[in-house]
Write a protein that holds these residues in place. Structure first.
Motif, PDB file in Angstrom:
ATOM      1  N   ASN A   1       0.928  -1.271  -0.095  1.00 41.42           N
ATOM      2  CA  ASN A   1      -0.025  -0.035   0.040  1.00 41.42           C
ATOM      3  C   ASN A   1       0.872   1.222   0.116  1.00 41.42           C
ATOM      4  O   ASN A   1       0.686   2.390   0.718  1.00 41.42           O
ATOM      5  CB  ASN A   1      -0.969  -0.036   1.231  1.00 41.42           C
ATOM      6  N   GLY A   2       1.811   1.079  -0.694  1.00 44.19           N
ATOM      7  CA  GLY A   2       2.730   2.568  -0.871  1.00 44.19           C
ATOM      8  C   GLY A   2       4.046   2.279  -0.242  1.00 44.19           C
ATOM      9  O   GLY A   2       4.898   3.229  -0.456  1.00 44.19           O
ATOM     10  N   GLY A   3       4.354   1.417   0.651  1.00 49.35           N
ATOM     11  CA  GLY A   3       5.555   1.023   1.368  1.00 49.35           C
ATOM     12  C   GLY A   3       6.447  -0.063   0.568  1.00 49.35           C
ATOM     13  O   GLY A   3       7.141  -0.721   1.246  1.00 49.35           O
ATOM     14  N   ASP A   4       6.152  -0.305  -0.473  1.00 51.50           N
ATOM     15  CA  ASP A   4       6.621  -1.289  -1.359  1.00 51.50           C
ATOM     16  C   ASP A   4       8.413  -0.893  -2.138  1.00 51.50           C
ATOM     17  O   ASP A   4       8.429   0.244  -2.292  1.00 51.50           O
ATOM     18  CB  ASP A   4       5.939  -1.770  -2.816  1.00 51.50           C
ATOM     19  N   SER A   5       9.023  -1.778  -2.245  1.00 56.87           N
ATOM     20  CA  SER A   5      10.428  -1.332  -2.797  1.00 56.87           C
ATOM     21  C   SER A   5      10.864  -2.341  -3.834  1.00 56.87           C
ATOM     22  O   SER A   5      10.364  -1.884  -5.023  1.00 56.87           O
ATOM     23  CB  SER A   5      11.229  -1.628  -1.489  1.00 56.87           C
TER      24      SER A   5
ATOM     25  N   GLN B   1       8.745  -5.377   0.812  1.00 54.56           N
ATOM     26  CA  GLN B   1       8.056  -4.337   1.282  1.00 54.56           C
ATOM     27  C   GLN B   1       9.024  -3.662   2.497  1.00 54.56           C
ATOM     28  O   GLN B   1       9.665  -4.416   3.434  1.00 54.56           O
ATOM     29  CB  GLN B   1       6.828  -4.967   2.343  1.00 54.56           C
ATOM     30  N   TYR B   2       9.311  -2.540   2.037  1.00 57.52           N
ATOM     31  CA  TYR B   2      10.760  -2.007   2.699  1.00 57.52           C
ATOM     32  C   TYR B   2      10.766  -1.865   4.259  1.00 57.52           C
ATOM     33  O   TYR B   2      11.332  -2.754   4.758  1.00 57.52           O
ATOM     34  CB  TYR B   2      10.837  -0.315   2.422  1.00 57.52           C
ATOM     35  N   GLN B   3       9.870  -1.123   4.872  1.00 54.28           N
ATOM     36  CA  GLN B   3      10.063  -0.870   6.558  1.00 54.28           C
ATOM     37  C   GLN B   3       9.083  -2.024   7.032  1.00 54.28           C
ATOM     38  O   GLN B   3       9.267  -2.418   8.321  1.00 54.28           O
ATOM     39  CB  GLN B   3       9.545   0.440   6.839  1.00 54.28           C
ATOM     40  N   GLY B   4       8.544  -2.835   6.251  1.00 54.31           N
ATOM     41  CA  GLY B   4       7.674  -3.955   6.877  1.00 54.31           C
ATOM     42  C   GLY B   4       8.637  -5.005   6.784  1.00 54.31           C
ATOM     43  O   GLY B   4       8.240  -6.288   7.400  1.00 54.31           O
TER      44      GLY B   4
ATOM     45  N   SER C   1      11.928 -10.668   6.712  1.00 55.13           N
ATOM     46  CA  SER C   1      13.511 -10.335   6.664  1.00 55.13           C
ATOM     47  C   SER C   1      13.746  -9.849   7.898  1.00 55.13           C
ATOM     48  O   SER C   1      12.858  -9.282   8.665  1.00 55.13           O
ATOM     49  CB  SER C   1      13.786  -9.468   5.676  1.00 55.13           C
ATOM     50  N   SER C   2      15.052  -9.724   8.331  1.00 51.00           N
ATOM     51  CA  SER C   2      15.451  -9.198   9.640  1.00 51.00           C
ATOM     52  C   SER C   2      15.861  -7.812   9.344  1.00 51.00           C
ATOM     53  O   SER C   2      16.139  -6.948  10.341  1.00 51.00           O
ATOM     54  CB  SER C   2      16.523 -10.057  10.309  1.00 51.00           C
ATOM     55  N   ARG C   3      15.774  -7.145   7.964  1.00 50.80           N
ATOM     56  CA  ARG C   3      16.270  -5.744   7.663  1.00 50.80           C
ATOM     57  C   ARG C   3      15.277  -5.229   6.609  1.00 50.80           C
ATOM     58  O   ARG C   3      14.474  -5.859   6.012  1.00 50.80           O
ATOM     59  CB  ARG C   3      17.724  -5.795   7.244  1.00 50.80           C
ATOM     60  N   PHE C   4      15.370  -3.994   6.593  1.00 49.85           N
ATOM     61  CA  PHE C   4      14.460  -2.955   5.391  1.00 49.85           C
ATOM     62  C   PHE C   4      14.887  -3.805   4.221  1.00 49.85           C
ATOM     63  O   PHE C   4      16.066  -3.639   3.742  1.00 49.85           O
ATOM     64  CB  PHE C   4      14.771  -1.808   5.666  1.00 49.85           C
ATOM     65  N   VAL C   5      14.013  -4.094   3.345  1.00 49.29           N
ATOM     66  CA  VAL C   5      14.268  -4.583   2.265  1.00 49.29           C
ATOM     67  C   VAL C   5      14.049  -3.658   1.057  1.00 49.29           C
ATOM     68  O   VAL C   5      13.014  -3.009   0.923  1.00 49.29           O
ATOM     69  CB  VAL C   5      13.192  -5.836   1.874  1.00 49.29           C
ATOM     70  N   THR C   6      15.124  -3.835   0.100  1.00 51.03           N
ATOM     71  CA  THR C   6      14.985  -3.041  -0.994  1.00 51.03           C
ATOM     72  C   THR C   6      14.827  -3.766  -2.249  1.00 51.03           C
ATOM     73  O   THR C   6      13.872  -4.214  -2.384  1.00 51.03           O
ATOM     74  CB  THR C   6      16.184  -1.728  -1.052  1.00 51.03           C
ATOM     75  N   GLY C   7      15.930  -4.007  -3.031  1.00 53.23           N
ATOM     76  CA  GLY C   7      15.694  -4.898  -4.168  1.00 53.23           C
ATOM     77  C   GLY C   7      15.580  -6.248  -4.061  1.00 53.23           C
ATOM     78  O   GLY C   7      15.826  -6.732  -3.034  1.00 53.23           O
ATOM     79  N   VAL C   8      14.979  -6.843  -4.904  1.00 57.60           N
ATOM     80  CA  VAL C   8      14.679  -8.369  -4.961  1.00 57.60           C
ATOM     81  C   VAL C   8      14.994  -8.909  -6.228  1.00 57.60           C
ATOM     82  O   VAL C   8      14.932  -8.489  -7.270  1.00 57.60           O
ATOM     83  CB  VAL C   8      13.024  -8.789  -4.515  1.00 57.60           C
ATOM     84  N   THR C   9      15.711 -10.109  -6.304  1.00 57.10           N
ATOM     85  CA  THR C   9      15.972 -10.871  -7.729  1.00 57.10           C
ATOM     86  C   THR C   9      16.108 -12.180  -7.539  1.00 57.10           C
ATOM     87  O   THR C   9      16.344 -12.793  -6.276  1.00 57.10           O
ATOM     88  CB  THR C   9      17.242 -10.293  -8.122  1.00 57.10           C
ATOM     89  N   TRP C  10      15.744 -13.161  -8.402  1.00 52.44           N
ATOM     90  CA  TRP C  10      16.022 -14.671  -8.345  1.00 52.44           C
ATOM     91  C   TRP C  10      17.097 -14.625  -9.160  1.00 52.44           C
ATOM     92  O   TRP C  10      17.106 -14.035 -10.694  1.00 52.44           O
ATOM     93  CB  TRP C  10      14.750 -15.379  -8.656  1.00 52.44           C
TER      94      TRP C  10
END
Length: 210
Positions: A95-99, A112-115, A134-143
């Motif tokens: 809902n706008g907190g996505d990264s 979800q950054y701060q989530g 995750s245990s930390r703020f998430v920014t990028g994601v890749t497989w």
């Protein structure tokens, strides 16, 4: 858990008319990066921006082999890179907190950054299929090669880490140098990750550990 220092292979930018780099993705030829109001296509060989699409681009970017997907505030846009047309939109799970954003297994994976979460979602409806903590703020994601990697940026530290998508355990960490932060992450399918550099306006290629 394995740990190493990031080996920066190349830096791109900063680029004219763009003050930041948000999400990044790779279509096999160009690195597409989000800069707020444009999606830009970078030739990683020459370092030149060769194309731009006028579209809201506030966070993660992904490519499914045909279409680009781009987070814009609280929605994810599906874009035809040939025409620049927005084909459809779905709600973003944060809902706008996505990264970060990635394409794998026929689905989208959304940071979800701060989530401190990564959501696997249905690309047609936005329905959440599963969530990884995750245990930390998430920014990028890749497989890449069946491995799930994500970038973190919290406080004055940033790293790229491989996690087990079943147990959620961190298997490996690649620590970025002091003052170097990762806002978006994408594999080239081989030995490199492309890392968005946020407000530095840069993209960095780092070596993927083996």
């Amino acid at each position: 858990m394995k740990q190493s220092k990031a080996e920066i292979l190349r830096e791109y930018g900063p680029f004219a008319a763009t003050s930041r780099v948000n999400g990044v993705t790779y279509d096999g030829e160009h690195v597409w990066f989000a800069s707020g109001d444009k999606l830009n296509a970078l030739d990683p060989t020459t370092g030149e921006v060769v194309e731009a699409i006028d579209v809201a681009s506030h966070a993660g970017t992904a490519f499914d082999g045909r279409y680009l997907f781009q987070i814009a505030e609280d929605r994810i846009q599906k874009i035809d890179p040939k025409t620049g047309e927005v084909i459809s939109m779905i709600p973003a799970p944060g809902n706008g907190g996505d990264s970060g954003l990635a394409w794998a297994e026929g689905t989208l994976w959304v940071g979800q950054y701060q989530g401190r979460k990564i959501h696997q979602i249905d690309p047609e409806t936005g329905t959440i299929l599963r969530t990884i903590e995750s245990s930390r703020f998430v920014t990028g994601v890749t497989w890449v090669d069946g491995e799930l990697w994500h970038a973190t940026w919290e406080g004055e530290e940033s790293d790229v880490r491989r996690v087990d998508p079943v147990t959620e355990k961190v298997l490996e960490r690649v620590n970025m140098p002091a003052g170097v932060f990762v806002s978006g992450l994408e594999s080239d399918g081989g030995d490199q990750f492309f890392c968005g550099g946020g407000s530095s306006g840069k993209i960095r290629a780092i070596r993927r550990p083996r």
